[in-house]
Design a protein around this motif. Sequence first.
Motif, PDB file in Angstrom:
ATOM      1  N   ASP A  59       0.864  -1.178   0.000  1.00 31.02           N
ATOM      2  CA  ASP A  59       0.000   0.000   0.000  1.00 31.02           C
ATOM      3  C   ASP A  59       0.898   1.225   0.000  1.00 31.02           C
ATOM      4  N   GLU A  60       1.040   1.827  -1.156  1.00 25.65           N
ATOM      5  CA  GLU A  60       1.975   2.934  -1.337  1.00 25.65           C
ATOM      6  C   GLU A  60       1.600   4.162  -0.512  1.00 25.65           C
TER       7      GLU A  60
ATOM      8  N   ASP B  45       4.301   0.039   9.349  1.00 24.73           N
ATOM      9  CA  ASP B  45       3.116   0.775   8.919  1.00 24.73           C
ATOM     10  C   ASP B  45       2.014  -0.134   8.381  1.00 24.73           C
TER      11      ASP B  45
ATOM     12  N   TYR C  57       0.664   4.155   2.603  1.00 19.67           N
ATOM     13  CA  TYR C  57       1.176   3.985   3.970  1.00 19.67           C
ATOM     14  C   TYR C  57       2.678   3.726   4.043  1.00 19.67           C
ATOM     15  N   CYS C  58       3.277   3.222   2.977  1.00 19.40           N
ATOM     16  CA  CYS C  58       4.707   2.894   2.986  1.00 19.40           C
ATOM     17  C   CYS C  58       5.532   4.163   3.195  1.00 19.40           C
TER      18      CYS C  58
ATOM     19  N   ALA D 135       1.865  -1.853   5.745  1.00 19.11           N
ATOM     20  CA  ALA D 135       1.640  -1.484   4.351  1.00 19.11           C
ATOM     21  C   ALA D 135       1.782  -2.666   3.399  1.00 19.11           C
TER      22      ALA D 135
ATOM     23  N   CYS E 104       6.750  -4.875   8.873  1.00 22.01           N
ATOM     24  CA  CYS E 104       6.408  -3.546   8.369  1.00 22.01           C
ATOM     25  C   CYS E 104       5.766  -2.707   9.473  1.00 22.01           C
TER      26      CYS E 104
END
Length: 74
Positions: free
Chosen positions: A7-8, A60, A10-11, A62, A58
């Motif tokens: 998920d760009e 986040d 949140y990354c 993500a 991760c």
Amino acid sequence: MKKIVIDEIYCKGCKLCIDQCPKNVFENSSKRNPKGYLVPDVARAEDCIACLLCEMICPDMAITVEVVDDEKGS
């Protein structure tokens, strides 16, 4: 078959997934998300063993790894 989704939104480009993946599925990329962070690329999804380490590490949340059963019939 595995499907790895990053998920760009949140990354934040921390690269923990790149560093910790035992099969080197991820690699650096030059793609930036809307916040300006460099988002890793899923370069070798076919090598994924679905250990879910990337999901767990991760910070986040993500990354999502989906194991898709593509067998039909039986």
